[in-house]
Design an enzyme around this catalytic site. Sequence first.
Site, mmCIF file in Angstrom:
data_model
loop_
_atom_site.group_PDB
_atom_site.id
_atom_site.type_symbol
_atom_site.label_atom_id
_atom_site.label_comp_id
_atom_site.label_asym_id
_atom_site.label_seq_id
_atom_site.Cartn_x
_atom_site.Cartn_y
_atom_site.Cartn_z
ATOM 1 N N LEU A 81 0.821 -1.210 0.000
ATOM 2 C CA LEU A 81 0.000 0.000 0.000
ATOM 3 C C LEU A 81 0.859 1.266 0.000
ATOM 4 C CD1 LEU A 81 -2.947 1.009 0.204
ATOM 5 C CD2 LEU A 81 -2.595 1.162 2.678
ATOM 6 N N ASP A 82 0.595 2.150 -0.944
ATOM 7 C CA ASP A 82 1.258 3.464 -1.030
ATOM 8 C C ASP A 82 2.774 3.358 -1.234
ATOM 9 O OD1 ASP A 82 -1.241 4.515 -0.593
ATOM 10 O OD2 ASP A 82 -0.912 4.911 1.531
#
Lengths: 285, 285, 285, 285
Positions: free
Chosen positions: C228-229
Amino acid sequence: MSRNTAILLVTCPDQRGLVAAVAEFLYRHGANILHADQHVDIAAGLFFMRVEWSLAGFDMSAADFATAFAPLAEKHALHWRLEESDRRQRVAIFASRYDHCLADLLYRHRAGELYCDIPLVISNHEDTRQLVEFYDVPFHLIEVSPEGKTEAEAAQLALLEQNGVDLIVLARYMQILGPRFVARYPARIINIHHSFLPAFLGARPYHRAFERGVKIIGATSHYVTDTLDEGPIIEQDVIRVSHRDQVENLIQKGRDVEKMVLSRAVRWHLEHRILAYGNKTVVFD
Amino acid sequence: MSRNTAILLVTCPDQRGLVAAVAEFLYRHGANILHADQHVDIAAGLFFMRVEWSLAGFDMSAADFATAFAPLAEKHALHWRLEESDRRQRVAIFASRYDHCLADLLYRHRAGELYCDIPLVISNHEDTRQLVEFYDVPFHLIEVSPEGKTEAEAAQLALLEQNGVDLIVLARYMQILGPRFVARYPARIINIHHSFLPAFLGARPYHRAFERGVKIIGATSHYVTDTLDEGPIIEQDVIRVSHRDQVENLIQKGRDVEKMVLSRAVRWHLEHRILAYGNKTVVFD
Amino acid sequence: MSRNTAILLVTCPDQRGLVAAVAEFLYRHGANILHADQHVDIAAGLFFMRVEWSLAGFDMSAADFATAFAPLAEKHALHWRLEESDRRQRVAIFASRYDHCLADLLYRHRAGELYCDIPLVISNHEDTRQLVEFYDVPFHLIEVSPEGKTEAEAAQLALLEQNGVDLIVLARYMQILGPRFVARYPARIINIHHSFLPAFLGARPYHRAFERGVKIIGATSHYVTDTLDEGPIIEQDVIRVSHRDQVENLIQKGRDVEKMVLSRAVRWHLEHRILAYGNKTVVFD
Amino acid sequence: MSRNTAILLVTCPDQRGLVAAVAEFLYRHGANILHADQHVDIAAGLFFMRVEWSLAGFDMSAADFATAFAPLAEKHALHWRLEESDRRQRVAIFASRYDHCLADLLYRHRAGELYCDIPLVISNHEDTRQLVEFYDVPFHLIEVSPEGKTEAEAAQLALLEQNGVDLIVLARYMQILGPRFVARYPARIINIHHSFLPAFLGARPYHRAFERGVKIIGATSHYVTDTLDEGPIIEQDVIRVSHRDQVENLIQKGRDVEKMVLSRAVRWHLEHRILAYGNKTVVFD
């Protein structure tokens, strides 16, 4: 950054096969290309290229290059020059009373940001002598009066010749250079103008910016040509101001922009990233 | 943001005791000041103030305010106005063929970024009707020809009157408004110019920026006055370009700047943050 | 911009003669090179190239290219792909409740800034249906619940297959995609994160920026990977804030940055300017 | 900028009548207010104010002010201080090997941009002695070893006491100050961190920025507190980078941002524009 590289800069009429011809020539002579960039100005029908390669394994000297490259250059009508990145160019800085750009350039030079020699600073005022000498750079005072301008420029040119100067940087030098001076150093005199040209051409741009009530001020570095403030723009940047900023605040904020914009132009010139043509520049990144 | 507030805007000759006089008046009437900001233009000898306070606990209506405030205003020669932040101003957008600023304003309005009503869009071309009507805003086509300009402006003014318009936004409206039109809405017509003024005043700024080889382009929002592109600047912003950008790239990049710069000006106007004087603005933040 | 061009993207171990080999191959087949750019990641020992040429006079079809280019590609261990700039890629936009990025992309598409087809928008909320349909794009509601996520993704994937989608844009789509979904579209899912990563990874970045008292906020567009990210960053930009800005002001200012940063990433992807490797990108300009 | 002014800085629980009370008090004593700005942190329930007035015509000395202002301060629970703008604060600069921020501050000081005295520079390395002495500032070498840190800090504190230092500027001083040192100078030690915090907290931020492949780097000036890199942020700024930038380019570009961001923080502190509370700042403009 490796210094054992050569850089080829090419300008010519746009035509098929240019990249291939140059790349193939270099490959044949053992070049390992590190960067290659090109640009086409469609309206002008011009092609621009910058190629940088490692000299390790390259089978020619710079002198031999000219001979070997000549047929290709002739065939494609190339306007070209070869630069070696380990050669320190010789830079003269012209200064006057405002010393922020001068101090910035001298500091950057000592800090290793500008790969060059600075054999001299020429100024029309004594004020910056101490600063210049702190950085171990010879300081030359040449006063410029309206009636003595021709002699002053002759003295300046003599100093530049003696010192084998490649590039002249006008670090807020407040005098206008004569056309014969300019003609001697085409695309080799960089000036900083304290506005985002073409806004506020000419004198006292911060005062005029204040009077106009702009919300942004800027600075412009450009090559000097015969037409004042009209030479090819190399770099511009801006900073935000508000109704709270008096003229003196504009001047102070502007100094920071001027320093950045001038030093970037000088660095890019020293790295052979700029091709000037007409009143424009190609700046390879 | 609370909407139950009042905003007092003051312009007057600079003098001692202004902040105290106004703050004391407000306090006496139960105002809880949320923001207070002021500015002095020293050269012009002018004082500017914006005060915003909560109406909860304030003991007067807007109508009573004028009467109660009159002695103070007279004593200090205040030029003032009172605004209530929950009053939705009525905004007319003028558009032409380029619809990016129009679409941006309509979207921001629906998204709640612009606290106002938009009772109408006036355009000299049919092109944007569908877009405007998607946002449930009445669209009025008023064609403008060189010889029919007077009648066109009369028709526009009639529509503005009917709709009780407070503010006119020229969203890349490509016509020049006549002096009588402008005089009807002083500091209430906002235009977007597609250059960082005063660079590239007048027509085709992106083309001229391209020809000049600038490294930065910009946009300027300003109040419209009789002198083309010379009105008080509200906001400016810029974006970086390079030799790779053709005119069409400048136009595309510029659109983003135009949208931002125009929408900020409109929002600040709606929030009563701007005081225009001479050809300048104070923009309280 | 001419659309009758081909673009070759190459990644391979750095080695001598790559530019020459490729340029010579293209020249031999009649290519007129319009842009050629390359990059070497010295630490990783990788070479990246993007070449664009006019197809006028080029003597091969895309199908023949693969065959003809194979020996050269094999010899130098090139990882390559050929793109034709006139082929409209097919883009699916995933949206949720926040519609500013969605509206921006749809507007830019209609305005001609994004050369692609948008065969569908998939959302987990009804809210944006009207907007999407105004732009004549089919709207698909697929609700996503924690327990129904697998089925929802299956339904999404089926729609993407049916529509021959090349690129997925997450326009503030508030769901995390599962690893199998992500694996199907490597370097072909672009997300916008509402902070300048790696600051404020994860949820509620504007709230955390407000609590930290930062003076600048930003947004980041990146390819989606399993972490994530943490995917390769394509573009970032920022905007200045002050102590006056409440969380809602950060959110509003941030929206403008998000729109710009996401739309630039999408445009560069569509123009085949981006090469992703590891958690980095090369973005050719 | 006039130097014959006084500045009152106020922090207190938000309440009705504060602006009026303070403005009225000042007016009664003959103050001509030049700037007045205030801010309310709604969530924290705190009110902040900065008022600057001309001392011409003001009827009290600073000493008398405290007595006269006490009742008002007590009534409203004001936390306040009075500053006189013509008093030159005494600033100590702590430096190490990197000298760009140090050189920048010394130059700006001499150029008149920083209204203060610099009675000493303390460094843990000899390297910058010559530079410091060029600017006629006493240079003190205090070496800091892990085991000798307590004594080093004692020596530093003694020098600061002797020199009556008001503000300490850590100009890329690479040591972490101990909690007792920090406690002696609350909100009076300014550090520059070479990343846009909270991204890349801690060591080697440029290396980590390079590894992460960010497209923007930045710098942060903040007051030093006990928690490393977590003190109240005063100013941040950024600069764009690309895949072409190696770590050394990030470091070079970053230096320019660090210099700007640190010098702005120092100037604003000297102008009494900053109020720190919790881990935030109000910076009045």
